[in-house]
Scaffold this motif. Structure first.
Motif, PDB file in Angstrom:
ATOM      1  N   GLY A  46      45.591  55.053  72.942  1.00 53.01           N
ATOM      2  CA  GLY A  46      44.710  56.140  72.535  1.00 53.01           C
ATOM      3  C   GLY A  46      45.032  57.423  73.285  1.00 53.01           C
ATOM      4  O   GLY A  46      44.667  58.516  72.867  1.00 53.01           O
ATOM      5  N   LYS A  47      45.703  57.311  74.411  1.00 58.12           N
ATOM      6  CA  LYS A  47      46.077  58.478  75.213  1.00 58.12           C
ATOM      7  C   LYS A  47      47.359  59.126  74.706  1.00 58.12           C
ATOM      8  O   LYS A  47      47.706  60.228  75.115  1.00 58.12           O
ATOM      9  CB  LYS A  47      46.242  58.040  76.685  1.00 58.12           C
ATOM     10  N   VAL A  48      48.093  58.462  73.860  1.00 58.51           N
ATOM     11  CA  VAL A  48      49.372  59.028  73.427  1.00 58.51           C
ATOM     12  C   VAL A  48      49.092  60.233  72.532  1.00 58.51           C
ATOM     13  O   VAL A  48      48.581  60.116  71.429  1.00 58.51           O
ATOM     14  CB  VAL A  48      50.241  57.990  72.696  1.00 58.51           C
ATOM     15  N   ASP A  49      49.415  61.374  73.068  1.00 54.83           N
ATOM     16  CA  ASP A  49      49.159  62.638  72.399  1.00 54.83           C
ATOM     17  C   ASP A  49      50.259  62.847  71.343  1.00 54.83           C
ATOM     18  O   ASP A  49      51.429  62.663  71.636  1.00 54.83           O
ATOM     19  CB  ASP A  49      49.214  63.731  73.476  1.00 54.83           C
ATOM     20  N   PRO A  50      49.874  63.233  70.114  1.00 51.85           N
ATOM     21  CA  PRO A  50      50.908  63.450  69.106  1.00 51.85           C
ATOM     22  C   PRO A  50      51.966  64.441  69.595  1.00 51.85           C
ATOM     23  O   PRO A  50      53.154  64.316  69.292  1.00 51.85           O
ATOM     24  CB  PRO A  50      50.149  64.019  67.907  1.00 51.85           C
ATOM     25  N   HIS A  84      53.084  64.773  72.592  1.00 55.26           N
ATOM     26  CA  HIS A  84      54.062  64.145  73.487  1.00 55.26           C
ATOM     27  C   HIS A  84      55.123  63.408  72.687  1.00 55.26           C
ATOM     28  O   HIS A  84      56.266  63.302  73.108  1.00 55.26           O
ATOM     29  CB  HIS A  84      53.367  63.196  74.459  1.00 55.26           C
TER      30      HIS A  84
END
Lengths: 148, 308, 221, 1011, 290
Positions: free
Chosen positions: A44-48, A50
Motif C-alpha cells: 500500500g506504500k508503493v507510490d505510483p 516511485h
C-alpha cells in the motif's frame, strides 16, 4: 550482440515477499541477479510515482510484491496496490511502454520457492520485451525546483 | 371554443377522438409524407407530425405539417424543446399558425444521447411544461414569453404527453396536474400495454377530478413481433410491457405474430374506450401506417365523425 | 469544487513536441482534491512526458512546480523566476489557472494538461459527480436541495421526463434521475404539494446572458 | 557486563553458557529479571559455536548465534562470569545462597582488546587459539568470542614477566587469584549440557589410529569456514578432497558393548543427514555420501521431509545396518567398511576415503559433582532426573535443568526447555525485584543538525557466506568512492561483538553520522545494528542495511561476478538512501498486560497457569465445553505416571486461579490490533453471543487431532483399534485384555505417507507403552510390533529394550510391502514379511492396534491462520518464527505456539513447550510499554489540500481534518502502512523511514542516475 | 411508515439486532445505529441476552428511539418480577419504544452471573397477556392505569431438533398468538428450504413471520454450529465457500446479504443477528441489495 540483462526493481512488502526473498536465500534457490529488492512496509506504500521513476531512471520492469488477498498486515494495502497497478498500466499504455513491465504479485512469507519462480518468470518476460527506453541524458533533469 | 382545432371540436362534442402519427422522412421527399398520410385519410381525426423523433435528424415537423395541411388533413405539430431555444420555438409556432396549423404537442424530446447526433448540444432552454405555459400565454394574454405584446398570436390547441408508467408512479398524477396548471388542453399518453396500471393511473386522475380539466388520449401501438415486444420492454425507457403480452406474442408462430399484435391493440382499444376520462386514442403505428385503417375499423371507430 | 481530468497523454505530448524544456505547473486547490493536477499528478505527468521523449530519442527537461492556487495573480507571479528558461508552460490547473498564466506570461505558449469538467462533489473516494452548473440564479430552494439543472440530463425544471425507471435516468443506469431524488426528498420533507407549482421558464441571463460574468465587491477593492 | 548490582537476591543463577544457558539468560533479561550466567570455560557459546551449519535450513549458526551472544554480553540484566563454577548451594527455592568460585584468568577482560600480541609471541601460554587443531574440537573456541578477551594457561606459562610485558594494554595480571563469592539467588537453571562422546573407546572403528576416521563434530569443523581448513574439505591423512564419505550412526550409542551407552543420542541422525546434504550441496556429483544406520530417527518437526530430501533430491545413499568394523584399505588412507545389510545376510565390503562416526552425547564428568553440590538427583544414565509432567524441574524445588543436561536433544528442543526453565525460574523471584529494573542506557544522542552526511560503510564477509561468492575487498574499495562515504571497510562477521565494537569506535573516530551495513537481512539484524548506533550516540535510524547475503550471495552463488556487482549496487542504493535519513523518535504506547491462551488442553492450561502464577491476567479460551483436551483420553505415560490424576489436579488449579478466566465453548471469529494491544472476538456457544477480549499477547495451544485412517479394517472390525483406544481398553476392560493371545501393532499408519508426510513422533513410544502395559496384566501375550523405524529417541530407548527383553516381537516392514489385514472371526489375520527369516508370516490377532498418530485439523488451523495472519507448514501445523532459534515465537510478534499445534509431541514435551510459550510471553508482558517504531505518517500542513484522501484511505481511520484545517495523523494510532502517503495527491504526507526522498534516492542510487 | 403499520399492510421489514454495552460506553451502539438510519425498519435490543449482564434494553431502546430509529426491546421474566416488568413496560412506552419482543430467558447457568437467582414470575404467555392487559388500561392486578401504553408485540420460536419438537413449538406459538402476539420471529436458519418448510406450517397463524439471518463470521463458527448445535443446518457448500474465499470476512458478509435477500422473498421480514458485528451491518445490507 550482448544478451540483454534486464534490471528489475522489486518493491517487496516486509511481511511477505521480502521474507520470502530471504527464505529463497536460506534455501539457496537462485534467481537472476537483475532482481533488485527494495523493502517497503506494505505494498500500500508503493507510490505510483516511485514506479514511474524507477522505469524512467533505468529499470526495465517493476514488480510489486505483496501479501496474499486477505493476508495484508494492514487490512487492504495489497488490494489498493493491485488497483494502483492497474492504474499504472494505463499510464504505461499511454506512454507507449508495454504495460507488462509493471506487475503486482501476491505471496506469503513462506513462499521462498514461489518467489524465485515469480521473479524469474517476470524477468524472462521482460527480457522478451527488450530494454525499456532509457534516458540517455546523464545529467539529471529531474525535479529542478520545487519552490512554492 | 378556444381554438379552431378539429380535435378540440371532437372533444367538445363528446365524441371519441382518434389520432395517429406520421414520421417525416430522412430526406427532402414530400412524396413519402403524402403517401404515409394518405393511408390515414378518413380514419383519423388528426395526424401527429413528429419532431426529429428519437433525436434523429428528419424533415422538420413544421414543414411536413404544412404538407399535410395542404392535403386537407389536420396535423398536430409536435415540438420538442431539445433543439430550439425559446426564440426559435415561438417563431416556429407563429409560422405554423400562419399555415393554419392550430394544434401543437409540447414535448421535451428524446435525449440526443439516443440519436444520431449524440454530440449535439441539448438546448433545453425550456422544458415541456414551460413550453405549454408559454403557448398558453401567447394564446390567452397575447404576449410572447419575453413579455412583448404581438398581434394575432397563434391560438393553438395545446397538447402534452404523459407517461402513466414511468417511475415514480405516485408522481404521475401530480405531473399531469402540473401540466394542467401550466395550461395544457389535451394529453397523449405513452403506449399502453399494462392496462391494469393505466386504470390505476386513471383512477388517481379521476380522484382529483383532473379528467374534467383535460382531454386524455390513450396511446396504443400495435406490436409487429415478439422481438419488438421484448425490445419495447427492455430497451425503451419508460415503457411497461407486461410479461403476459410477451408470452402471448411468443405463443403464436412468427408469421402470425403481426396479426396477434393487432388483435392485442384492438382489445386494448376496446377496453380503453370503457374507461371514464379517456377521450380518445392516439394510435402510434410506427412505420406501419397502412395497418391503421384495419385497426380503426375493427375497433369499431370507423367511420370518423365529420367535423369541419 | 471544480473538477478536472487529465488529458490523454499523446495530446499533451504533441502540444509540447517542439520544445525541450517545459515548466509543468500544478495547483494545490480543486485539481489536487480531484486528483487531476496536484503535486503527485505533476510528478507523474512529468515522468510520463520525459519517458515519451526518451522513446523518441529526445531529452525533455521538466521544471515541476505546484502553486497554492493558479487563479490568483500573486501565486502565479512566483513563476516569473522560472519562466525565462523554458520553452513552454503546461498547466495542470483548471481553465482559470491556464488563462491566468497565459495572461501573466504572454511571451510563452501555455498548454492545458487537464480538461476542466464541472463543479462537483465527491460521492465517495475516487468518484466525483456534477452538482452545479453555475446558472447564477439558484433554484435549489424549490427543489429540495437537488439541482435539476446540473443533475437532470435534460435540465427539466418541472419534473421527470417519461423515460426514467427505477430511479435512474434514461440515459444510463449509472445516473440517478434527479427528479426522482427531488420527489423523494420532497416527500421526506412533507412538501409534495409544492411539486405541482409550475416553475416558469428560467431567466438564463445570470448564467450566460451577459458574456463572461464578474462579481465585484466594492468594499474589498 | 553488569556492574554495581544493588542486590543479587532476586537473580537467577544459570550454570552453563551454551545455547541453552544463553537463551534462558536472554529470556529472563528480556523479562527484566536479573541473571548470573556462569561457565567454567573462559568464554561462552558451547557446542553450537563449533557447528558449521544447522538443519533444516542449512543456515550457518555463527550468524544466528552471534546476535544472541553480542546482545547477551551487553544486556543490563546479565552478569556474565566465565571461568566460574558453583561450589555450594544452601537454602530453598526463592532464597538460595550460592557459592561461586572463579578461576584466575590472568587477564583483565576490561582491559584486554584481544589484539593478539600475546598470542603471537607466546602461543603456548595463551588460550583462544583460532589456529584450531581439528582433532581436538572441544578445546576450540570460535573466533568471535564472548567475553572478547584471551586467557592465560597458567600451568604452561613459565615466564610470566615477559608475557606481561608484551601486553600494550597492561591487561595481564600475574597475581590473579581464584575468587570465591557468596551470592543470593531465587532460582537456579542448570544448562551444563553434556560431553560429546570420543569414540577412541570403540576398538572396531579405529578412531584415533586411522586418521581418516573422524567424528561428526570434527567433520563439521572441517567443513566450517572458521575451521582448521578454512572450509576446504580435506581428509586429514593427506589433505586430498575425498570422493567417497561414509557416516556410521549410533557410534557409542544404543549399544551394550564396552564404551557404549544404551540410550539414543537423538540428534545424530539429523546431524549425519545434514552433513551429507551440505557435502552434496557443495560437491554435487564429485562426491558420494553413504549413511549406515539402524533406525532413521527423524522424528522432529518436518525432519522426515528433510530425510526424504536427502534421499530423493541429494541422492544420499542409505544402508540399514551397523557396520562391523573399519580397517585400512590401502596405505594412502582409504578405509574398508565391512557390514551385513539388514535383510540380506551376506557380509559386504565397501571402500571409502573418509568415515565419519556419528557420536552422541555423554554426561559430562562434572555432572555428578555438580548434582551433588546442587543436591539434585540424576537418573541411571547420569542425566538430571526430572518429572514426567514437568521435564525441566529437577528433584529440588527451585532448580531447573534444560538442554542436554536433562537428556540428549537438539537445538530447538534445548531452546524450548531453556525458555521453559526461564519461565519457571522467574516465578521464584519476588515481583519487587523486577519492578525497578532499568532499560539499557545509551549515551545521549548527538545532534547532527546541519552536518554534511558522513557515511561509514561496513561490509561483512559472514565467514564464507558472503565472501565465498562476493569479492568483498572489491566491494569495500568501490564503496569508499561513493559520495559522502568517509570510511569503508570489511568487518568479518559484522554481527560479532568484535565487529560491533569496531563499528562503534569507527563512528566515534571518524565522526560518522550515517552507517551502511553490507550484510544479511535487516529483518533479523536491524535491531542489533541499531543498538550499536545508539551506543555510539547516533540515532538508530541513521542506518541502512544492504542485504548482500540472503538476497545476493546466497542466491547468486553460481555467478560470483554478478553477485559482486549486485553487492556494489545494493550498497550504492543503501548509501544513497542513508544520505536522506534523519533522526527519528520511536512511538511508545501502553501495553495490555494480559494474555489470551487459545486451547484448554494440557498445553494451554500449563501456559495459562504459569502466566497466572506470575500475576498476569489470563483468558483461557476453549472451543469444547470442558477443559482437558486430548489428554482426557490418555491414562498413563510410558513411565507409568498417572495422567487422569495429573489432569484433574491441573484443571482444578486452573479453574480456581484468580488470575485465569476460563471461557468455554468459545469459537474464534475475528482479531485486530497490535502486539501488546490485541482485540480478539469469540462467539460463545451455545447462545453464540459475541465477546471481544483485549489482551497483550496470544498463545496458541489448539493442539492437533488424533489421526484416523480408512485402512486396515479400522472402524470395520471390532478387533481393530488405535493405540489410544487400546490404552482406553486396557484401562477400562482388563478382563477382556487378559483373554487375548496375540496382539499386533502396526506403526506409521497414516504418518510418513504422501498424504501426511511427517512422522507423528509419539507412536513408537505409545506402542511400546501399551505393549508393556499389556504384558503387565497378561505376561504370556504374544505382541508383534510391525514398524518402519523405531523412533524411541533419548531415554525412551530403555523402554524399547525392555519390550524386547520381555518378548515383544519387532518386525520391520517397508511401505512397498505393508502388512495385509483380513477379517477372521472375532479377530483379524495379519500377514507380513519377516525380513530376517525372509518369509511371510500370518498372525491371528485378537487385537490389532494401529499407531495412527496425529494430524493437524487442516480446516481449523487454516481458519486460525487466516484470522491471525499466521503461517502454517505444508501439513497444517503452525510455523514458528525460526525453526532453530525461535521455536515457540510465531512470525507475527506477540504470538506464541505451545503443544501439538506446533508439531506432534508427548505430554511432557507439550508441557515444556507450554512453559516456554508462557516464558516468551512474559518477555513481552513484563514490559508495560510497546514500542511502535518510528514509521508513522506525517502531514506537511503547508502542502495539505484537505482533500480527505487520507481520511478515506486509512484502514484504521486515523487521519482527521483538525481545527487548523489540515489533516492530522495521531502517531500513536498510526500503524505505519503508508497507504495515505502513497495516495496523497498533494504529496503532503510522508511515512517516516520511507519518505519520498530516501525512496527516490535509493532508486537513483540503485540505477546509478546521480553517479 | 412505522413497523406495525408496515407489518399490518403486508410490507417487507428488516430488523437489526444490537446489543447494549457491557458498561456505560454507548458510543458504538449509537454510531452503529446511526449508520442504519433509513436502512432498517427497527433495531431490536435484547435484554441481558444469554444471561450476560449488560446495560438494560430499556435504556438501549430509549437511546435508539432518541436517534429517530424505531426500536424493539426484548422482555422476559427471568430477571424481574411482575411489578418490575410492568413498570418497565410502562416506561418503555413513555420513552418512545414502540415494540416489545416477548422471549424466553436463557438459563442463568449459561451466562456470566451463574450465582444469580432467577425470578421467573411469569411465563411467556402470561407476559404477553399482561402486555395486553396494560394496553387495555389496567395492570395485572386489575388496577386502572392513567393512560394506556401501546406496543407492537411479537413472540419468538425456539430451535427444534425433531418434528416432534417442532410440533410442540408450533403448539406453544399458537398459544402466544392467541394471547396477543402480533408477529413471530423464527430462529436462525441457513437454508431456504428449511425456512419454506416452517413457513408452510405456520401459515395458518395468519400473523407476519419474520425469519432470522445469523452472520457466520468464520469457518470455525460455521463448522462448530453445524457439528455441535442441534437443529442448526449449515450446508457444507456454504462452509466451503467461505473457506475458498480470498477475503473470508467479506465472503461471510456477502453470504449474510444474500441470505437476507433470499429470505426476504420467503418471509415478511428478516431479523439480522450480527452478534458483535453491528458495525458491518451497512455492508451486509449493501450485499442484500437493500
Amino acid at each position: 550482440m550482448e544478451e540483454f540483462d534486464p534490471v528489475i526493481v522489486a518493491y517487496c512488502c516486509h511481511y511477505c515477499a521480502y521474507t520470502a526473498a530471504d527464505m529463497a536465500g536460506s534455501m539457496r534457490l537462485g534467481y537472476p541477479p537483475g532482481i533488485k529488492i527494495i523493502r517497503v512496509p506494505c505494498t500500500g506504500k508503493v507510490d505510483p510515482l516511485h514506479v514511474m521513476r524507477a522505469l524512467m531512471d533505468g529499470a526495465d520492469g517493476v514488480l510489486i510484491a505483496g501479501c496474499l488477498k486477505g493476508d495484508c498486515h494492514f487490512k487492504n494495502g495489497n488490494i489498493k496496490a493491485l488497483k494502483r497497478t492497474a492504474y499504472l498500466k494505463q499510464w504505461m499504455d499511454e506512454i507507449g511502454i508495454e504495460s507488462e513491465r509493471v506487475e503486482m504479485v501476491m505471496m506469503s512469507a513462506g513462499m521462498g520457492k514461489q518467489f524465485v519462480r515469480i521473479v524469474t518468470d517476470f524477468l524472462d518476460n521482460i527480457r522478451l520485451l527488450g530494454p525499456c527506453p532509457k534516458n540517455t541524458n546523464q545529467q539529471s533533469n529531474r525535479i529542478l525546483s520545487e519552490l512554492v | 371554443m378556444k381554438t379552431n382545432s378539429v380535435l378540440e371540436k371532437i372533444f367538445a362534442s363528446g365524441q371519441f377522438a382518434v389520432t395517429s402519427e406520421c414520421g417525416p422522412p430522412r430526406g427532402a421527399m414530400p412524396g413519402i409524407v403524402k403517401e404515409k398520410a394518405e393511408h390515414l385519410r378518413g380514419y383519423v381525426d388528426a395526424v401527429n407530425v413528429t419532431d426529429n423523433q428519437t433525436a434523429m435528424v428528419r424533415m422538420s415537423s413544421f414543414a411536413a405539417s404544412i404538407i399535410l395541411r395542404e392535403m386537407g388533413l389536420h396535423p398536430v405539430l409536435q415540438m420538442v424543446t431539445r433543439d430550439r431555444n425559446r426564440i426559435a420555438l415561438q417563431s416556429d409556432l407563429i409560422g405554423a399558425y400562419a399555415h393554419d396549423i392550430n394544434t401543437v404537442l409540447c414535448l421535451s424530446g428524446d435525449h440526443p444521447h439516443f440519436g444520431d447526433h449524440a454530440m449535439a448540444a441539448n438546448v433545453y432552454d425550456m422544458d415541456s411544461v414551460q413550453l405549454v405555459e408559454a403557448v398558453r400565454n401567447m394564446r390567452e394574454d397575447g404576449r410572447l414569453q419575453g413579455g412583448a405584446e404581438v398581434e394575432n398570436l397563434p391560438r393553438m390547441f395545446i397538447g402534452a404527453a404523459a407517461n402513466p408508467f414511468a417511475d415514480p408512479f405516485e408522481l404521475r398524477v401530480a405531473r399531469l396536474a402540473k401540466k394542467i396548471m401550466a395550461g395544457v388542453d389535451f394529453i397523449q399518453t405513452q403506449c399502453i400495454y399494462n392496462l391494469d396500471k393505466f386504470e390505476r393511473w386513471m383512477a388517481g386522475i379521476r380522484d382529483r377530478g383532473l379528467h374534467k380539466k383535460v382531454y386524455i388520449m390513450a396511446g396504443v401501438t400495435p406490436m409487429k413481433s415478439e422481438g419488438m415486444a421484448k425490445y419495447m420492454k427492455n430497451k425503451v425507457p419508460g415503457m411497461d410491457v407486461p410479461d403476459e403480452i410477451i408470452k402471448r406474442m411468443a405463443g403464436v408462430p412468427k408469421d402470425k405474430q403481426a396479426r396477434e399484435g393487432i388483435d392485442i391493440s384492438i382489445e386494448s382499444i376496446q377496453r380503453l374506450k370503457e374507461i371514464e376520462g379517456v377521450n380518445g386514442i392516439h394510435l402510434m403505428a410506427i412505420e406501419w401506417e397502412q395497418k391503421v385503417p384495419e385497426i380503426i375499423e375493427r375497433a369499431g371507430l370507423y367511420p370518423r365523425p365529420d367535423i369541419v | 469544487m471544480i473538477t478536472a481530468e487529465r488529458k490523454p497523454l499523446d495530446e499533451i505530448a504533441s502540444c509540447i513536441e517542439p520544445y525541450n524544456r517545459i515548466l509543468l505547473v500544478g495547483c494545490n486547490e480543486c485539481v489536487t482534491v480531484c486528483a487531476a493536477g496536484g503535486r503527485k499528478e505533476v510528478a507523474m505527468l512529468s515522468s510520463a512526458l520525459q519517458m515519451v521523449s526518451m522513446k523518441q530519442g529526445k531529452t525533455l527537461s521538466v521544471v515541476e512546480m505546484t502553486l497554492e492556487r493558479q487563479c490568483d495573480p500573486e501565486y502565479v507571479e512566483s513563476l516569473a523566476l522560472h519562466i525565462d528558461g523554458v520553452d513552454a508552460v503546461v498547466s495542470m490547473a483548471c481553465g482559470c489557472g491556464v488563462q491566468e498564466i497565459a495572461r501573466r506570461f504572454g511571451q510563452v505558449r501555455v498548454f492545458p494538461a487537464v480538461n476542466t469538467k464541472f463543479m462537483g462533489a465527491s460521492e465517495r473516494a475516487g468518484v466525483w459527480a456534477e452538482r452545479c452548473q453555475g446558472c447564477g440564479d439558484c433554484l435549489l430552494g424549490l427543489t429540495g436541495g437537488i439541482c435539476p439543472i446540473a443533475r437532470c440530463s435534460k435540465r427539466l425544471m418541472n419534473g421527470p421526463c417519461g423515460g426514467s425507471g427505477d430511479g435512474k435516468c434514461e440515459i444510463s443506469g449509472e445516473v440517478d434521475c434527479a427528479w426522482h431524488l427531488i420527489w423523494e426528498r420532497m416527500k421526506a420533507l412533507g412538501i409534495e404539494d409544492r411539486y405541482e407549482e409550475v416553475i416558469s421558464a428560467k431567466d438564463w441571463r445570470p448564467a450566460r446572458g451577459g458574456g463572461p460574468r464578474k462579481i465585484i465587491r466594492e468594499d474589498l477593492q | 557486563m553488569k556492574a554495581n548490582r544493588p542486590s543479587d537476591h532476586h537473580a537467577v543463577l544459570i550454570i552453563g553458557g551454551g545455547i541453552g544457558g544463553i537463551k534462558a539468560a536472554l529470556d529472563l533479561s528480556e523479562a527484566r529479571k536479573d541473571v548470573i550466567l556462569i561457565d567454567k570455560s573462559p568464554a561462552i557459546g558451547g557446542v553450537l559455536t563449533q557447528l558449521d551449519r544447522t538443519f533444516p535450513t542449512n543456515n550457518c549458526d555463527i550468524c544466528t548465534l552471534s546476535p544472541n551472544l553480542s546482545a547477551g554480553a551487553r544486556q543490563k540484566h546479565i552478569d556474565l562470569m566465565p571461568l566460574t563454577q558453583l561450589t555450594g548451594v544452601e537454602g530453598e527455592a526463592g532464597n538460595f545462597t550460592i557459592t561461586l568460585t572463579t578461576a584466575p584468568r590472568y587477564i583483565d577482560t576490561e582491559k584486554c582488546t584481544a589484539c593478539g600480541l600475546c598470542l603471537d609471541k607466546f602461543p603456548k601460554y595463551i588460550r583462544f587459539t583460532p589456529g584450531l587443531d581439528h582433532r581436538a574440537p572441544t578445546c576450540m573456541r570460535y573466533p568471535r568470542v564472548t567475553p572478547h578477551a584471551f586467557s592465560v594457561k597458567r600451568d604452561q606459562c613459565s615466564d610470566f614477566e615477559t608475557l606481561a610485558s608484551v601486553c600494550p594494554a597492561g591487561a595481564i595480571i600475574q597475581g590473579d587469584k581464584a575468587k570465591t563469592r557468596q551470592l543470593h539467588v531465587g532460582a537456579i537453571i542448570v544448562a551444563v549440557g553434556a560431553d560429546v562422546f570420543s569414540p577412541e573407546a570403540l576398538d572396531n572403528y579405529g578412531y584415533g589410529k586411522l586418521p581418516n576416521v573422524v567424528t561428526s563434530l570434527e567433520y563439521e569443523r572441517i567443513m566450517s569456514a572458521s575451521g582448521p581448513t578454512f572450509g576446504e574439505l580435506q581428509r586429514p591423512s593427506d589433505g586430498c578432497q575425498p570422493r567417497r564419505v561414509a557416516w556410521i550412526q549410533c557410534a557409542g550409542s544404543r549399544g551394550q558393548n564396552k564404551g557404549e551407552v544404551s540410550y539414543c543420542s537423538s540428534v545424530c541422525c539429523m546431524f549425519a543427514l545434514k552433513e551429507a546434504i551440505v557435502t552434496k550441496e557443495r560437491f554435487k556429483e564429485d562426491i558420494e555420501t553413504t549413511i549406515f544406520y539402524m533406525d532413521m530417527r527423524t522424528f522432529g518437526k518436518d525432519y522426515e521431509m528433510y530425510y526424504q530430501r536427502a534421499k530423493e533430491d541429494y541422492h544420499v545413499r542409505l544402508k540399514r545396518c551397523r557396520p562391523h568394523s573399519i580397517i585400512p584399505a590401502d596405505p594412502d588412507g582409504a578405509l574398508k567398511i565391512s557390514y551385513v545389510e539388514d535383510g540380506f545376510g551376506t557380509l559386504e565390503d565397501e571402500t571409502y576415503d573418509m568415515v565419519v562416526l556419528a557420536t552422541g552425547f555423554r554426561p559430562s564428568a562434572e555432572s555428578t559433582g555438580l548434582a551433588k553440590v546442587l543436591g539434585i538427583e540424576l537418573n541411571d544414565h547420569c542425566y538430571a532426573r526430572t518429572g514426567s509432567f514437568n521435564p525441566v524441574a529437577t528433584s529440588r524445588p527451585g532448580i531447573y535443568a534444560c538442554g542436554v543436561f536433562e537428556a540428549p536433544k537438539d537445538i530447538p528442543e534445548t531452546l524450548v526447555q531453556a525458555s521453559a526453565s526461564a519461565c519457571l525460574a522467574g516465578k521464584h523471584l519476588l515481583p519487587a525485584a523486577t519492578a525497578d529494573s532499568t532499560e539499557p542506557v545509551y549515551p545521549p544522542e548527538k545532534d547532527i543538525t546541519g552536518e554534511l552526511p558522513r557515511i561509514g560503510v561496513f561490509v561483512c564477509d559472514c565467514g564464507q557466506n558472503i565472501s565465498g561468492t562476493v569479492d568483498v575487498p572489491d566491494v569495500v574499495n568501490y564503496a569508499g568512492l561513493l559520495p559522502h562515504v568517509v570510511v569503508s571497510r570489511s568487518v568479518g562477521y559484522g554481527c560479532s561483538r568484535e565487529s560491533l565494537d569496531i563499528i562503534r569506535k569507527t563512528i566515534a573516530d571518524k565522526k560518522l553520522n550515517r552507517v551502511v551495513i553490507g550484510g544479511c537481512s535487516p529483518r533479523t539484524h536491524e535491531s542489533l545494528f541499531q543498538d550499536t548506533l545508539m551506543q555510539a550516540g547516533l540515532n538508530k535510524y541513521m542506518l541502512e542495511i544492504a542485504n548482500i547475503r540472503d538476497q545476493n550471495a546466497w542466491v547468486h552463488a553460481d555467478r560470483p561476478e554478478d553477485a559482486t556487482r549486485k553487492a556494489k549496487e545494493l550498497i550504492r542504493m543503501a548509501s544513497a538512501g542513508v544520505v536522506e535519513s534523519h533522526p527519528l523518535i520511536d512511538h511508545i504506547l501502553e501495553l495490555n498486560q494480559s494474555a489470551l491462551v487459545i486451547g484448554g488442553g494440557v498445553s494451554g492450561m500449563n501456559a495459562a497457569l504459569e502466566l497466572a502464577e506470575q500475576n498476569y491476567t489470563v483468558y483461557l479460551a476453549e472451543q469444547a465445553g470442558e477443559l482437558g483436551g486430548l489428554a482426557r483420553q490418555i491414562h498413563r505415560t510410558i513411565d507409568g505416571s498417572d495422567v487422569p490424576t495429573y489432569l484433574s489436579g491441573l484443571m482444578g488449579e486452573v479453574r480456581a486461579h484468580k488470575n485465569i478466566e476460563v471461557i468455554l465453548n468459545a469459537v474464534l471469529v475475528d482479531h485486530e490490533g497490535l502486539p501488546g494491544m490485541f482485540k480478539t472476538g469469540f462467539q460463545i456457544a451455545p447462545q453464540m453471543y459475541y465477546r471481544q477480549i483485549e489482551h497483550g499477547v496470544t498463545i496458541l495451544a489448539v493442539g492437533a487431532a488424533p489421526n484416523r485412517v480408512d485402512d486396515y479394517l479400522l472402524d470395520k472390525h471390532e478387533a481393530v483399534c488405535t493405540q489410544m483406544e487400546l490404552g482406553n481398553l486396557i484401562h477400562t476392560a482388563p478382563d477382556k485384555v487378559s483373554d487375548w493371545e496375540n496382539v499386533v501393532m502396526i506403526q506409521c499408519v497414516g504418518s510418513r505417507t504422501p498424504d501426511n508426510p511427517n512422522c507423528s513422533r509419539i507412536c513408537c513410544q505409545a506402542a511400546i507403552k501399551n505393549a508393556l502395559w499389556l504384558l503387565d496384566s497378561n505376561p504370556d501375550l504374544n505382541i508383534y510390533i510391525l514398524y518402519r523405524d523405531m523412533r524411541t529417541y533419548g531415554f525412551l530407548e530403555d523402554y524399547y529394550l525392555e519390550a524386547r527383553r520381555r518378548g515383544v516381537i519387532f518386525v520391520r516392514y517397508t511401505p512397498e510391502s505393508p502388512p495385509v489385514v483380513e477379517a477372521g472371526g472375532a479377530g483379524v489375520h495379519v500377514t507380513f514379511n519377516e525380513p530376517m527369516l525372509g518369509m511371510k508370516l500370518m498372525v491371528v490377532a485378537d487385537c490389532l492396534a494401529l499407531s495412527t498418530g496425529f494430524k493437524s485439523d487442516d480446516e481449523s488451523t487454516e481458519d486460525l491462520a487466516k484470522i491471525f495472519h499466521l503461517t502454517r507448514t505444508g501439513d497444517g501445523y503452525f510455523l514458528e518464527d525460526h525453526t532453530k532459534l525461535k521455536p515457540v515465537d510465531m512470525s507475527v510478534p506477540g504470538f506464541f505456539v505451545a503443544g501439538t499445534a506446533h508439531s506432534p509431541k508427548n505430554i511432557g514435551e507439550s508441557i515444556t513447550q507450554a512453559h516456554a510459550a508462557a516464558g516468551r510471553a512474559i518477555t513481552v508482558l513484563s514490559r508495560n510499554l510497546i514500542n511502535m517504531g518510528a514509521s508513522v505518517a506525517q502531514v506537511d500542513k503547508e502542502r495539505c489540500a484537505t482533500c480527505l484522501v487520507c481520511v478515506r484511505a486509512c484502514p484504521y481511520d486515523v487521519p482527521f481534518i483538525n481545527e487548523d484545517r489540515y489533516s492530522e495523523i495521531d502517531p500513536s494510532k498510526c500503524h505505519g502502512c503508508g497507504t495515505c502517503a502513497s495516495e496523497c495527491p498533494a504529496q503532503a504526507i510522508q511515512l517516516t523511514r520511507f519518505e519520498d526522498r530516501p525512496m527516490m534516492a535509493k532508486l537513483e542510487g540503485l540505477l546509478e542516475r546521480k553517479l | 411508515m412505522n413497523l406495525q403499520h408496515r407489518l399490518s399492510s403486508g410490507k417487507f421489514v428488516i430488523l437489526a439486532e444490537m446489543h447494549t454495552p457491557k458498561g456505560v460506553d454507548i458510543s458504538d451502539l449509537i454510531t452503529n445505529a446511526r449508520g442504519l438510519k433509513g436502512r432498517v425498519d427497527a433495531v431490536i435490543i435484547p435484554d441481558m441476552d444469554n444471561g450476560v449482564m449488560r446495560m438494560s434494553a430499556l435504556a438501549g431502546g430509549a437511546l435508539i428511539s432518541r436517534e429517530g430509529i424505531e426500536s424493539m426491546i426484548h422482555i422476559y421474566a427471568r430477571d424481574r418480577n411482575r411489578l418490575a416488568l410492568q413498570g418497565d413496560i410502562l416506561a418503555a412506552h413513555v420513552l418512545g419504544i414502540k415494540n416489545l419482543l416477548v422471549v424466553q430467558g436463557e438459563e442463568m447457568r449459561l451466562g456470566d452471573h451463574r450465582e444469580a437467582n432467577p425470578v421467573d414470575d411469569m411465563d411467556e404467555l402470561e407476559l404477553i397477556r399482561t402486555v395486553k392487559t396494560l394496553q387495555g388500561g389496567k395492570d395485572s392486578a386489575g388496577f386502572d392505569l392513567a393512560g394506556k401504553p401501546s406496543f407492537g408485540v411479537g413472540c419468538t420460536m425456539s430451535l427444534w431438533t425433531s418434528d416432534r419438537e417442532l410440533d410442540l413449538e408450533l403448539e406453544k406459538t399458537a398459544g402466544k398468538i392467541e394471547a396477543g402476539a402480533q408477529f413471530i420471529i423464527l430462529p436462525p436458519m441457513f437454508e431456504a428450504e428449511q425456512l419454506v418448510a416452517v413457513i408452510e406450517k405456520i401459515r395458518g397463524f395468519r400473523v407476519p413471520v419474520i425469519s432470522t439471518v445469523f452472520i457466520l463470521k468464520s469457518v470455525g463458527v460455521a463448522r462448530y454450529m453445524s457439528l455441535k448445535m442441534d437443529g442448526i443446518n449449515i450446508p457444507e457448500e456454504l462452509i466451503q465457500r467461505i473457506r475458498k474465499a480470498g477475503d473470508r470476512e467479506d465472503e461471510c458478509l456477502r453470504i449474510a446479504g444474500e441470505t437476507i435477500a433470499a429470505f426476504g422473498q420467503l418471509s415478511q421480514g428478516v431479523r439480522i443477528e450480527t452478534m458483535g458485528w453491528e458495525h458491518k451491518l451497512p455492508i451486509i445490507l449493501d450485499y442484500a441489495g437493500r
